[in-house]
Design a protein around this motif. Structure first.
Motif, PDB file in Angstrom:
ATOM      1  N   MET A   1       0.863  -1.113  -0.027  1.00 45.61           N
ATOM      2  CA  MET A   1       0.070   0.032  -0.015  1.00 45.61           C
ATOM      3  C   MET A   1       1.025   1.315  -0.060  1.00 45.61           C
ATOM      4  SD  MET A   1      -3.113   1.029   2.632  1.00 45.61           S
ATOM      5  CE  MET A   1      -4.064  -0.181   2.123  1.00 45.61           C
ATOM      6  N   GLY A   2       1.949   1.312   0.592  1.00 38.82           N
ATOM      7  CA  GLY A   2       2.921   2.344   0.694  1.00 38.82           C
ATOM      8  C   GLY A   2       2.497   3.278   1.873  1.00 38.82           C
ATOM      9  N   GLY A   3       3.444   4.144   2.488  1.00 34.37           N
ATOM     10  CA  GLY A   3       3.195   4.851   3.590  1.00 34.37           C
ATOM     11  C   GLY A   3       2.195   6.142   3.254  1.00 34.37           C
ATOM     12  N   ALA A   4       2.311   6.842   2.162  1.00 35.11           N
ATOM     13  CA  ALA A   4       1.283   7.940   1.893  1.00 35.11           C
ATOM     14  C   ALA A   4      -0.137   7.469   1.853  1.00 35.11           C
ATOM     15  CB  ALA A   4       1.693   8.719   0.757  1.00 35.11           C
ATOM     16  N   GLU A   5      -0.237   6.086   0.936  1.00 30.47           N
ATOM     17  CA  GLU A   5      -1.532   5.791   0.882  1.00 30.47           C
ATOM     18  C   GLU A   5      -2.213   5.403   2.210  1.00 30.47           C
ATOM     19  OE1 GLU A   5      -3.708   2.360  -2.246  1.00 30.47           O
ATOM     20  OE2 GLU A   5      -1.519   2.656  -2.272  1.00 30.47           O
ATOM     21  N   LEU A   6      -1.323   4.489   2.709  1.00 26.63           N
ATOM     22  CA  LEU A   6      -1.895   3.967   4.148  1.00 26.63           C
ATOM     23  C   LEU A   6      -2.266   5.118   5.171  1.00 26.63           C
ATOM     24  CD1 LEU A   6      -2.002   1.689   6.272  1.00 26.63           C
ATOM     25  CD2 LEU A   6       0.412   1.695   6.601  1.00 26.63           C
ATOM     26  N   GLN A   7      -1.387   6.271   5.161  1.00 24.92           N
ATOM     27  CA  GLN A   7      -1.778   7.335   5.960  1.00 24.92           C
ATOM     28  C   GLN A   7      -3.180   7.979   5.460  1.00 24.92           C
ATOM     29  OE1 GLN A   7       1.258  10.272   6.552  1.00 24.92           O
ATOM     30  NE2 GLN A   7       2.664   8.552   6.231  1.00 24.92           N
ATOM     31  N   LYS A   8      -3.662   7.798   4.211  1.00 28.76           N
ATOM     32  CA  LYS A   8      -4.867   8.472   3.982  1.00 28.76           C
ATOM     33  C   LYS A   8      -5.914   7.283   4.226  1.00 28.76           C
ATOM     34  CE  LYS A   8      -2.862  10.779  -0.119  1.00 28.76           C
ATOM     35  NZ  LYS A   8      -3.002  10.589  -1.874  1.00 28.76           N
ATOM     36  N   ALA A   9      -5.713   6.000   4.295  1.00 29.15           N
ATOM     37  CA  ALA A   9      -6.619   5.217   4.547  1.00 29.15           C
ATOM     38  C   ALA A   9      -7.027   4.900   6.034  1.00 29.15           C
ATOM     39  CB  ALA A   9      -6.115   3.515   3.817  1.00 29.15           C
ATOM     40  N   VAL A  10      -6.103   5.314   6.917  1.00 28.64           N
ATOM     41  CA  VAL A  10      -6.506   4.897   8.338  1.00 28.64           C
ATOM     42  C   VAL A  10      -7.119   6.002   9.223  1.00 28.64           C
ATOM     43  CG1 VAL A  10      -4.536   3.317   8.387  1.00 28.64           C
ATOM     44  CG2 VAL A  10      -4.077   5.706   9.190  1.00 28.64           C
ATOM     45  N   PRO A  11      -7.229   7.250   8.779  1.00 28.10           N
ATOM     46  CA  PRO A  11      -8.016   8.167   9.819  1.00 28.10           C
ATOM     47  C   PRO A  11      -9.372   7.755  10.429  1.00 28.10           C
ATOM     48  CG  PRO A  11      -7.029   9.403   7.937  1.00 28.10           C
ATOM     49  CD  PRO A  11      -6.958   7.925   7.655  1.00 28.10           C
ATOM     50  N   GLY A  12      -9.452   7.673  11.813  1.00 25.21           N
ATOM     51  CA  GLY A  12     -10.773   7.501  12.212  1.00 25.21           C
ATOM     52  C   GLY A  12     -10.626   6.065  12.713  1.00 25.21           C
ATOM     53  N   ALA A  13      -9.730   5.102  12.243  1.00 24.48           N
ATOM     54  CA  ALA A  13      -9.985   3.714  12.540  1.00 24.48           C
ATOM     55  C   ALA A  13      -9.543   3.602  14.068  1.00 24.48           C
ATOM     56  CB  ALA A  13      -8.723   2.903  11.768  1.00 24.48           C
ATOM     57  N   ALA A  14     -10.496   2.504  14.657  1.00 21.41           N
ATOM     58  CA  ALA A  14     -10.313   2.172  16.038  1.00 21.41           C
ATOM     59  C   ALA A  14      -9.315   1.023  16.249  1.00 21.41           C
ATOM     60  CB  ALA A  14     -11.554   1.753  16.690  1.00 21.41           C
ATOM     61  N   ASP A  31       4.226   3.121  11.789  1.00 20.83           N
ATOM     62  CA  ASP A  31       5.071   4.104  12.445  1.00 20.83           C
ATOM     63  C   ASP A  31       4.388   5.159  12.962  1.00 20.83           C
ATOM     64  OD1 ASP A  31       4.531   5.365   9.993  1.00 20.83           O
ATOM     65  OD2 ASP A  31       6.567   5.046   9.247  1.00 20.83           O
ATOM     66  N   GLY A  32       5.049   6.095  13.319  1.00 18.33           N
ATOM     67  CA  GLY A  32       4.809   7.619  13.927  1.00 18.33           C
ATOM     68  C   GLY A  32       3.583   8.155  12.982  1.00 18.33           C
ATOM     69  N   PRO A  33       3.963   8.461  11.552  1.00 17.74           N
ATOM     70  CA  PRO A  33       3.148   9.331  10.871  1.00 17.74           C
ATOM     71  C   PRO A  33       1.509   8.324  10.658  1.00 17.74           C
ATOM     72  CG  PRO A  33       5.236   9.323   9.935  1.00 17.74           C
ATOM     73  CD  PRO A  33       5.122   8.372  11.118  1.00 17.74           C
ATOM     74  N   VAL A  34       1.846   7.148  10.528  1.00 17.84           N
ATOM     75  CA  VAL A  34       0.450   6.262  10.346  1.00 17.84           C
ATOM     76  C   VAL A  34      -0.187   6.312  11.649  1.00 17.84           C
ATOM     77  CG1 VAL A  34      -0.355   3.786  10.099  1.00 17.84           C
ATOM     78  CG2 VAL A  34       1.557   4.643   8.764  1.00 17.84           C
ATOM     79  N   LEU A  35       0.376   6.225  12.861  1.00 13.77           N
ATOM     80  CA  LEU A  35      -0.562   6.318  14.176  1.00 13.77           C
ATOM     81  C   LEU A  35      -0.989   7.625  14.245  1.00 13.77           C
ATOM     82  CD1 LEU A  35       1.994   4.647  16.512  1.00 13.77           C
ATOM     83  CD2 LEU A  35      -0.116   3.539  15.568  1.00 13.77           C
ATOM     84  N   ALA A  36      -0.507   8.781  13.926  1.00 18.42           N
ATOM     85  CA  ALA A  36      -0.940  10.002  13.985  1.00 18.42           C
ATOM     86  C   ALA A  36      -1.946  10.218  12.891  1.00 18.42           C
ATOM     87  CB  ALA A  36       0.193  11.100  13.735  1.00 18.42           C
ATOM     88  N   ALA A  37      -2.003   9.507  11.770  1.00 17.82           N
ATOM     89  CA  ALA A  37      -2.974   9.708  10.702  1.00 17.82           C
ATOM     90  C   ALA A  37      -4.211   9.187  11.205  1.00 17.82           C
ATOM     91  CB  ALA A  37      -2.447   9.200   9.433  1.00 17.82           C
ATOM     92  N   ALA A  38      -4.287   7.879  11.952  1.00 14.38           N
ATOM     93  CA  ALA A  38      -5.156   7.277  12.402  1.00 14.38           C
ATOM     94  C   ALA A  38      -6.212   8.027  13.501  1.00 14.38           C
ATOM     95  CB  ALA A  38      -4.880   5.924  13.137  1.00 14.38           C
ATOM     96  N   GLY A  39      -5.281   8.672  14.300  1.00 18.79           N
ATOM     97  CA  GLY A  39      -6.185   9.704  15.430  1.00 18.79           C
ATOM     98  C   GLY A  39      -6.060   9.148  16.643  1.00 18.79           C
TER      99      GLY A  39
END
Length: 284
Positions: A1-14, A31-39
């Motif tokens: 999926m790749g980092g940027a695409e993954l960050q777009k997919a995870v916001p709001g996930a529990a 990683d940190g950016p993915v966790l931050a993007a999730a919320g």
């Protein structure tokens, strides 16, 4: 999926399920950016694997620290210890046999017409009986692989791990702990890698390691691809001074490019990371 695409997919996930076809695919890195993007509502990250090297635990701790609630850790991390032990051990045995008995060359010979009249020297391989089997890393998967290989009547089972494994040193395994990696490599006819990928084991097998291996020995990797330096492995297999053959279920990168030099070698059998690919394991 790749980092940027993954960050777009995870916001709001529990929760993030790493390795699921419905969510985050291996080897996506959490990683940190993915966790931050999730919320801040993210409660769990779980991976459909035993290994957790693709999860940044420093980032997990930092994420918890930023949103601690009455001192309670809110983000839980899960993995699958022992769920895939049997499947990985069986695949390890298969790679040992296929590599020692030169299956890659034999399949090619049968398919290409190189299989001619019988000859006592045609595709002669090695049998496991009375051989010394060495294990680098001797946790659940290493011990399960060793238990299955005991049936082939090896002379010795030797392992190297940071700490002793007392249970493995008693019946029915009777495994001996080598003083260090060099001591194991000096005696092992087959070296089976099943250790974790950490900073200390990244490229543990390199030009120096291969030079220290017993002449005619075989390397099997069912752990993580980055434990082996693939460029150095290619040189070792090509010159044949020590390592006679290799069987890899894991590579670095994955997938390994089809034009990688290792793909061209008849004495290097490469599988597409299928160690846990059984129906029973997937259901579990």
């Amino acid at each position: 999926m790749g980092g940027a695409e993954l960050q777009k997919a995870v916001p709001g996930a529990a929760g993030l399920l790493v390795g699921s076809l419905l969510c985050v695919l291996l080897p996506d890195r959490v990683d940190g950016p993915v966790l931050a993007a999730a919320g801040r509502q993210l409660r769990v990250v779980s991976t459909v694997s035993v290994g957790t090297d693709h999860i940044d635990f420093a980032a997990v701790r930092a994420f918890d620290g930023e949103r601690a609630f009455d001192g309670e850790r809110r983000l839980q991390v899960g993995h699958t210890p022992d769920v895939l032990t049997a499947a990985c051990a069986e695949l390890g045995v298969a790679l040992v046999l296929a590599t020692a008995r030169r299956f890659k060359e034999a399949i090619a010979a049968a398919a290409s017409g190189a299989w001619a009249a019988w000859s006592p020297t045609f595709l002669v391989g090695a049998q496991l009986q009375r051989k010394t089997l060495g294990f680098v890393g001797f946790g659940r998967i290493g011990q399960a692989t060793a238990a299955r290989l005991r049936a082939f009547e090896p002379a010795r089972l030797v392992y190297w791990a940071p700490s002793p494994k007392p249970a493995a040193e008693r019946a029915p395994l009777f495994a001996e702990r080598a003083a260090n990696l060099a001591a194991l490599l000096a005696v092992a006819d087959l070296v089976i890698v099943s250790c974790s990928l950490v900073a200390e084991t990244r490229h543990l097998f390199n030009a120096d390691t291969f030079a220290a291996m017993k002449k005619g020995s075989i390397l099997i990797n069912i752990a993580r691809g980055a434990i082996v330096n693939h460029d150095h492995l290619f040189e070792a297999l090509k010159n044949g001074n020590t390592v006679a053959a290799a069987g890899l279920d894991v590579t670095d990168p994955e997938p390994l490019p089809v034009d990688h030099p290792l793909q061209s070698l008849p004495n290097c059998l490469i599988l597409p990371h299928i160690s846990s690919a059984t129906l029973e394991t997937r259901e579990a």
